[in-house]
Write a protein that holds these residues in place. Structure first.
Motif, mmCIF file in Angstrom:
data_model
loop_
_atom_site.group_PDB
_atom_site.id
_atom_site.type_symbol
_atom_site.label_atom_id
_atom_site.label_comp_id
_atom_site.label_asym_id
_atom_site.label_seq_id
_atom_site.Cartn_x
_atom_site.Cartn_y
_atom_site.Cartn_z
ATOM 1 N N GLN A 23 -11.335 11.680 28.056
ATOM 2 C CA GLN A 23 -12.600 11.292 28.689
ATOM 3 C C GLN A 23 -12.742 9.770 28.767
ATOM 4 O OE1 GLN A 23 -15.406 13.365 26.185
ATOM 5 N NE2 GLN A 23 -15.333 15.226 27.448
ATOM 6 N N GLN A 24 -12.315 9.086 27.729
ATOM 7 C CA GLN A 24 -12.397 7.628 27.714
ATOM 8 C C GLN A 24 -11.472 7.034 28.779
ATOM 9 O OE1 GLN A 24 -14.461 5.858 26.053
ATOM 10 N NE2 GLN A 24 -13.693 3.788 26.427
ATOM 11 N N ALA A 25 -10.294 7.620 28.952
ATOM 12 C CA ALA A 25 -9.373 7.131 29.975
ATOM 13 C C ALA A 25 -9.974 7.290 31.365
ATOM 14 C CB ALA A 25 -8.040 7.879 29.881
ATOM 15 N N ALA A 26 -10.679 8.407 31.594
ATOM 16 C CA ALA A 26 -11.321 8.619 32.894
ATOM 17 C C ALA A 26 -12.397 7.581 33.170
ATOM 18 C CB ALA A 26 -11.922 10.025 32.950
ATOM 19 N N ALA A 27 -13.006 7.055 32.112
ATOM 20 C CA ALA A 27 -14.089 6.087 32.291
ATOM 21 C C ALA A 27 -13.601 4.655 32.399
ATOM 22 C CB ALA A 27 -15.071 6.200 31.117
ATOM 23 N N SER A 28 -12.454 4.328 31.798
ATOM 24 C CA SER A 28 -12.092 2.915 31.692
ATOM 25 C C SER A 28 -10.687 2.577 32.167
ATOM 26 C CB SER A 28 -12.242 2.460 30.232
ATOM 27 O OG SER A 28 -11.479 3.284 29.364
ATOM 28 N N LEU A 67 -1.318 4.459 24.866
ATOM 29 C CA LEU A 67 -2.658 5.037 24.943
ATOM 30 C C LEU A 67 -3.717 3.959 25.093
ATOM 31 C CD1 LEU A 67 -2.246 7.818 22.247
ATOM 32 C CD2 LEU A 67 -2.724 8.191 24.673
ATOM 33 N N SER A 68 -3.532 2.831 24.404
ATOM 34 C CA SER A 68 -4.481 1.720 24.544
ATOM 35 C C SER A 68 -4.515 1.227 25.985
ATOM 36 C CB SER A 68 -4.091 0.575 23.598
ATOM 37 O OG SER A 68 -4.120 0.999 22.252
ATOM 38 N N TYR A 69 -3.338 1.142 26.604
ATOM 39 C CA TYR A 69 -3.268 0.690 28.002
ATOM 40 C C TYR A 69 -3.970 1.676 28.931
ATOM 41 C CZ TYR A 69 -1.358 -0.602 32.530
ATOM 42 O OH TYR A 69 -1.223 -0.962 33.845
ATOM 43 N N LEU A 70 -3.762 2.967 28.702
ATOM 44 C CA LEU A 70 -4.395 3.979 29.543
ATOM 45 C C LEU A 70 -5.910 3.910 29.434
ATOM 46 C CD1 LEU A 70 -2.024 7.002 28.887
ATOM 47 C CD2 LEU A 70 -2.354 5.827 31.066
ATOM 48 N N LEU A 71 -6.405 3.480 28.282
ATOM 49 C CA LEU A 71 -7.843 3.358 28.077
ATOM 50 C C LEU A 71 -8.364 1.975 28.449
ATOM 51 C CD1 LEU A 71 -7.326 6.042 26.568
ATOM 52 C CD2 LEU A 71 -9.003 5.300 24.879
ATOM 53 N N GLY A 72 -7.494 1.132 29.023
ATOM 54 C CA GLY A 72 -7.915 -0.196 29.448
ATOM 55 C C GLY A 72 -8.211 -1.132 28.299
ATOM 56 N N GLN A 73 -7.505 -0.952 27.183
ATOM 57 C CA GLN A 73 -7.760 -1.776 26.007
ATOM 58 C C GLN A 73 -6.507 -2.565 25.637
ATOM 59 O OE1 GLN A 73 -9.702 0.270 22.760
ATOM 60 N NE2 GLN A 73 -10.701 1.723 24.128
ATOM 61 N N ALA A 74 -6.693 -3.531 24.762
ATOM 62 C CA ALA A 74 -5.605 -4.411 24.344
ATOM 63 C C ALA A 74 -4.619 -3.663 23.451
ATOM 64 C CB ALA A 74 -6.171 -5.618 23.595
#
Length: 484
Positions: free
Chosen positions: A67-72, A250-257
């Motif tokens: 769900q977080q990946a879909a949002a960010s 996974l961090s990249y997929l969620l738009g995170q560092a």
């Protein structure tokens, strides 16, 4: 009477749309899937399945990550942006279906030639003059042959194509997030198995060293035991690096560092098991769900519309236009009724000779329509194969996993027996070593198989286009809400 006849003629011509009419093509698919069903842990059945397929693994953290990946996710954000752009193109194309109205005004200081045309200022070109004017103008192309309508149809098909692309990205992001999470749990399980076997190997090394010091065994046994310990220790750095890589993925997929999810994901958990039943639905539903089939259909629709545009270009274009306003040589006279001016009338454009441009364009558009039709058939066939292959792989891996579970149980029993007999001096250490190596291999293979069972199920869900989460506005700012 003449005006009524003219209006009736124009209205009749407006319904003469040229070019092919698009019809949704039939997707050639089987009545049921032919792949073998699974009769061990999961069973595939022909009934509708849960579109939120990631919840079937019963792992709240996995659900939250998807769900977080879909949002960010940034790739999905780009796809959303392209979709909005295509919708803007619909507005642009739709503008031609309505009359255009504009206001204008100008002031000019002019001087005409004494040797040219008549000077409307009456100065015979001997001096400059002012020219003031303002007004409104309107124009509207009568879409007699459907050129404008086909253009709007093509724009709508382009938006449908962009939406299918966006959905394909969303499905891919959800599947990739789930796959990376499952692989991460598999790597962590392999790390745990490796460390357990390393403890056993160190115990064996200590045992052989004690027996060597007591003169019961030879240095060959101690060397073999030490080599086994070193071999297992050599596996750990690579597995630990793979763990970090998957967390970063996974961090990249969620738009995170990088390492943003380290604290959340570094704690090992069991590999999420597949559900007890895996409903696969009926094949006829596939064409309505798979984004690539939807994209191919939209591309065919757009290509069909462009054929209509190319055909309409062979026919005349009739436009209605008019303007009204005021014009004066002095600004103070602009408001006088005598300063008014107006024009009203149709304009006709008729292509006579274009050097083959129109016929060449029509031929190109028809070839593109044929290509789009072939691509639709190819996409449906490829989807059919993909689903069947995914189901076959999932069934085979389930059976493989069951066999490995039996092999691990037997190897554990064999190792216990071999160690006991080695202590009694009944067998050489090389026998213990061989049994332990076999156990390590089967345990690692079992973990890999458990991971593949779950990731193969993700492939099944992706092939079936089970669904993807719709982003919620508050998810992008709730990274801290991921369950730990």
């Amino acid at each position: 009477m003449r005006r009524c006849l003219l209006i009736a003629t124009v209205a009749a011509l407006a319904g003469c749309t040229v070019g092919p009419k698009f019809h949704t093509p039939d997707a050639v698919l089987p009545p049921t899937w032919q792949a073998p069903t699974v009769d061990v842990n999961s069973v595939t059945v022909n009934r509708p399945f849960e579109s939120a397929w990631w919840t079937q693994f019963n792992d709240p953290l996995l659900t939250s990550l998807v769900q977080q990946a879909a949002a960010s996710n940034l790739d999905l954000a780009l796809a959303d942006s392209r979709l909005e752009q295509s919708r803007s193109l619909i507005k642009i194309a739709g503008a031609d279906t309505r009359p255009a109205l504009a206001a204008n005004g100008s002031y000019q200081r002019e001087r005409n030639s004494q040797q040219g045309l008549n000077d409307p200022s009456g100065h015979e070109g001997k001096s400059a003059f002012d020219l003031w004017q303002y007004g409104v103008s309107a124009s509207w192309e009568l879409d007699l042959w459907g050129r404008v309508r086909h253009s709007l149809e093509a724009a709508n098909a382009g938006a449908a194509l962009s939406e299918a692309d966006r959905n394909a990205v969303a499905l891919s992001i959800a599947a990739e997030t789930a796959t990376n999470y499952l692989r991460l749990r598999g790597v962590q399980a392999t790390l745990d198995v490796t460390r357990q076997n390393l403890d056993i190997a160190r115990q064996s090394q200590q045992l052989t060293q004690t027996r060597f010091e007591n003169g019961v065994t030879t240095q060959l046994d101690t060397a073999n035991a030490a080599a086994q310990v070193a071999t297992l220790e050599a596996r750990l750095p690579l597995l630990e690096a793979e763990e970090v890589r998957l967390i970063n993925a996974l961090s990249y997929l969620l738009g995170q560092a990088p390492n943003a999810l380290r604290q959340t994901l570094a704690v090992p958990r069991d590999i999420p098991a597949p559900p007890s039943t895996v409903p696969v639905g009926i094949p006829s539903e596939l064409a309505r769900r798979r984004p690539d089939i939807q994209r191919a259909e939209a591309a065919l629709h757009r290509a069909t519309a462009t054929v209509g545009i190319a055909k309409a270009d062979f026919y005349p274009r009739l436009s209605l236009g008019g303007s009204a306003g005021f014009q004066a040589l002095e600004g103070s006279n602009l408001g006088l009724w005598s300063a008014r001016q107006w024009s009203l009338g149709p304009s006709l454009y008729l292509p006579i000779f274009q050097g083959g441009r129109l016929s060449g364009t029509l031929e190109l558009r028809e070839r593109q329509q044929q290509e789009a039709a072939l691509d639709y058939r190819r996409t449906v066939l490829a989807a059919w194969h993909e689903v069947e292959d995914a189901l076959v792989n999932y069934a085979a891996e389930q059976r493989h996993h069951e066999a490995l579970m039996r092999a691990v149980a037997q190897n554990k029993a064999a190792l216990e027996t071999a160690r006991a007999r080695y202590k009694e001096g009944a067998i050489d250490f090389i026998n213990v070593l061989n049994v332990q190596r076999e156990l390590i291999q089967t345990q690692s293979a079992l973990v890999d198989s458990a991971t593949r069972v779950s990731t193969d199920l993700v492939v099944v869900y992706k092939a079936l286009a089970g669904g993807w989460p719709e982003p919620k506005s508050n998810l992008a700012s709730q990274a801290a809400s991921i369950p730990r």
